[in-house]
Write a protein that holds these residues in place. Structure first.
Motif, PDB file in Angstrom:
ATOM      1  N   VAL A   1       0.851  -1.110  -0.043  1.00 38.63           N
ATOM      2  CA  VAL A   1       0.080  -0.047   0.069  1.00 38.63           C
ATOM      3  C   VAL A   1       0.824   1.164  -0.030  1.00 38.63           C
ATOM      4  CG1 VAL A   1      -1.915  -1.147   1.393  1.00 38.63           C
ATOM      5  CG2 VAL A   1      -0.152   0.133   2.543  1.00 38.63           C
ATOM      6  N   ASP A   2       0.351   2.360  -0.438  1.00 37.92           N
ATOM      7  CA  ASP A   2       0.968   3.871  -0.212  1.00 37.92           C
ATOM      8  C   ASP A   2       1.350   3.997   1.019  1.00 37.92           C
ATOM      9  OD1 ASP A   2       0.990   6.804   0.258  1.00 37.92           O
ATOM     10  OD2 ASP A   2       0.612   6.503  -1.902  1.00 37.92           O
ATOM     11  N   THR A   3       2.858   4.412   1.054  1.00 33.65           N
ATOM     12  CA  THR A   3       3.462   4.803   2.459  1.00 33.65           C
ATOM     13  C   THR A   3       2.536   5.566   3.471  1.00 33.65           C
ATOM     14  OG1 THR A   3       4.753   6.409   1.532  1.00 33.65           O
ATOM     15  CG2 THR A   3       5.787   4.514   1.452  1.00 33.65           C
ATOM     16  N   ASN A   4       1.713   6.563   2.822  1.00 27.89           N
ATOM     17  CA  ASN A   4       0.727   7.287   3.635  1.00 27.89           C
ATOM     18  C   ASN A   4      -0.255   6.472   4.489  1.00 27.89           C
ATOM     19  OD1 ASN A   4       2.003   9.829   3.069  1.00 27.89           O
ATOM     20  ND2 ASN A   4       1.214   9.594   1.021  1.00 27.89           N
ATOM     21  N   ILE A   5      -0.479   5.172   4.200  1.00 29.66           N
ATOM     22  CA  ILE A   5      -1.639   4.522   4.805  1.00 29.66           C
ATOM     23  C   ILE A   5      -0.882   3.891   5.865  1.00 29.66           C
ATOM     24  CG2 ILE A   5      -3.319   2.490   4.227  1.00 29.66           C
ATOM     25  CD1 ILE A   5      -3.386   3.882   1.692  1.00 29.66           C
ATOM     26  N   SER A   6      -1.501   3.794   7.096  1.00 28.87           N
ATOM     27  CA  SER A   6      -1.068   2.739   8.104  1.00 28.87           C
ATOM     28  C   SER A   6      -2.397   1.707   8.427  1.00 28.87           C
ATOM     29  CB  SER A   6      -0.540   3.522   9.196  1.00 28.87           C
ATOM     30  OG  SER A   6       0.435   4.379   8.976  1.00 28.87           O
ATOM     31  N   ILE A   7      -2.273   0.633   8.671  1.00 32.65           N
ATOM     32  CA  ILE A   7      -3.108  -0.350   8.968  1.00 32.65           C
ATOM     33  C   ILE A   7      -2.665  -0.987  10.533  1.00 32.65           C
ATOM     34  CG2 ILE A   7      -4.645  -2.075   8.461  1.00 32.65           C
ATOM     35  CD1 ILE A   7      -4.359  -1.561   5.638  1.00 32.65           C
ATOM     36  N   TYR A   8      -3.299  -1.037  11.326  1.00 34.53           N
ATOM     37  CA  TYR A   8      -3.110  -1.580  12.666  1.00 34.53           C
ATOM     38  C   TYR A   8      -3.898  -2.695  13.059  1.00 34.53           C
ATOM     39  CZ  TYR A   8      -0.500   2.659  13.819  1.00 34.53           C
ATOM     40  OH  TYR A   8       0.419   3.860  13.659  1.00 34.53           O
ATOM     41  N   ASP A   9      -3.262  -3.822  13.440  1.00 38.97           N
ATOM     42  CA  ASP A   9      -3.978  -4.987  14.087  1.00 38.97           C
ATOM     43  C   ASP A   9      -3.522  -4.816  15.500  1.00 38.97           C
ATOM     44  OD1 ASP A   9      -5.088  -7.410  14.742  1.00 38.97           O
ATOM     45  OD2 ASP A   9      -3.653  -8.452  13.787  1.00 38.97           O
ATOM     46  N   ASP A  10      -4.457  -4.321  16.244  1.00 39.60           N
ATOM     47  CA  ASP A  10      -4.228  -4.293  17.611  1.00 39.60           C
ATOM     48  C   ASP A  10      -5.145  -5.137  18.511  1.00 39.60           C
ATOM     49  OD1 ASP A  10      -3.609  -3.340  20.291  1.00 39.60           O
ATOM     50  OD2 ASP A  10      -3.834  -1.343  19.840  1.00 39.60           O
ATOM     51  N   GLY A  11      -4.797  -6.229  19.037  1.00 41.85           N
ATOM     52  CA  GLY A  11      -5.385  -7.195  19.875  1.00 41.85           C
ATOM     53  C   GLY A  11      -5.300  -6.853  21.456  1.00 41.85           C
ATOM     54  N   THR A  12      -4.913  -5.553  21.894  1.00 44.82           N
ATOM     55  CA  THR A  12      -4.603  -5.207  23.013  1.00 44.82           C
ATOM     56  C   THR A  12      -5.530  -4.142  23.453  1.00 44.82           C
ATOM     57  OG1 THR A  12      -3.203  -3.312  22.358  1.00 44.82           O
ATOM     58  CG2 THR A  12      -1.843  -5.607  22.931  1.00 44.82           C
ATOM     59  N   LEU A  13      -6.432  -3.711  22.634  1.00 41.98           N
ATOM     60  CA  LEU A  13      -7.400  -2.579  22.962  1.00 41.98           C
ATOM     61  C   LEU A  13      -8.318  -2.896  24.238  1.00 41.98           C
ATOM     62  CD1 LEU A  13      -8.311  -1.305  19.478  1.00 41.98           C
ATOM     63  CD2 LEU A  13      -6.857  -0.082  21.086  1.00 41.98           C
ATOM     64  N   GLU A  14      -8.118  -2.231  25.157  1.00 46.66           N
ATOM     65  CA  GLU A  14      -9.159  -2.500  26.204  1.00 46.66           C
ATOM     66  C   GLU A  14     -10.703  -2.346  25.800  1.00 46.66           C
ATOM     67  OE1 GLU A  14     -10.347  -1.075  30.805  1.00 46.66           O
ATOM     68  OE2 GLU A  14      -8.230  -0.984  29.890  1.00 46.66           O
ATOM     69  N   GLY A  15     -11.451  -3.443  25.815  1.00 50.35           N
ATOM     70  CA  GLY A  15     -12.838  -3.566  25.403  1.00 50.35           C
ATOM     71  C   GLY A  15     -12.993  -3.733  23.877  1.00 50.35           C
ATOM     72  N   GLY A  16     -11.943  -3.897  23.144  1.00 52.06           N
ATOM     73  CA  GLY A  16     -12.025  -3.989  21.668  1.00 52.06           C
ATOM     74  C   GLY A  16     -12.456  -5.424  21.381  1.00 52.06           C
ATOM     75  N   LEU A  17     -13.291  -5.480  20.236  1.00 53.93           N
ATOM     76  CA  LEU A  17     -13.554  -6.643  19.871  1.00 53.93           C
ATOM     77  C   LEU A  17     -12.444  -7.693  19.613  1.00 53.93           C
ATOM     78  CD1 LEU A  17     -16.414  -5.459  17.253  1.00 53.93           C
ATOM     79  CD2 LEU A  17     -16.905  -6.326  19.726  1.00 53.93           C
TER      80      LEU A  17
END
Length: 124
Positions: free
Chosen positions: A90-106
């Motif tokens: 992807v373009d360097t201006n796009i960031s995608i996170y996979d964050d399994g540490t979010l409190e209350g996150g699905l």
């Protein structure tokens, strides 16, 4: 669905929560606003263009490719990204996170289904 001056518009949305703090009335009002704001849209010529997507547009676009992003599909060669491991996609201006540490996150938890500690992973 909204009808105004013979023109029709539709919209949909959803919310999810692990905390039982859903506000259905707010969701309905925001979804109705999207339908209302969509009345009077104009056709745009097909061409390469810079765009800004709200979360609805971004989710719709990314969901088209969700199976291609699946790590199991990539590693087993069942994805168009099979030859792209360790390469930018992807373009360097796009960031995608996979964050399994979010409190209350699905799907957030202390570990994934294989017992590996969850962390915030950046895909860029």
């Amino acid at each position: 669905m909204l009808k105004k001056n013979g023109e029709k518009s539709t919209a949909y949305d959803s919310i999810s929560s692990c905390n039982f703090d859903l506000d259905g009335e707010k969701l309905a009002n925001e979804t109705c606003k999207v339908a209302k704001d969509s009345i009077g849209g104009v056709n745009v010529e097909t061409k390469d263009n810079k765009v800004i997507l709200d979360y609805r547009g971004a989710v719709g676009l990314l969901s088209t490719f969700i199976n291609a992003f699946n790590a199991d599909n990539v590693q087993r060669g069942r994805s168009i990204l099979k030859d792209k491991i360790e390469k930018p996609i992807v373009d360097t201006n796009i960031s995608i996170y996979d964050d399994g540490t979010l409190e209350g996150g699905l799907n957030s938890s202390i570990s994934d289904s294989e017992g590996v500690k969850t962390e915030k992973n950046l895909f860029s």
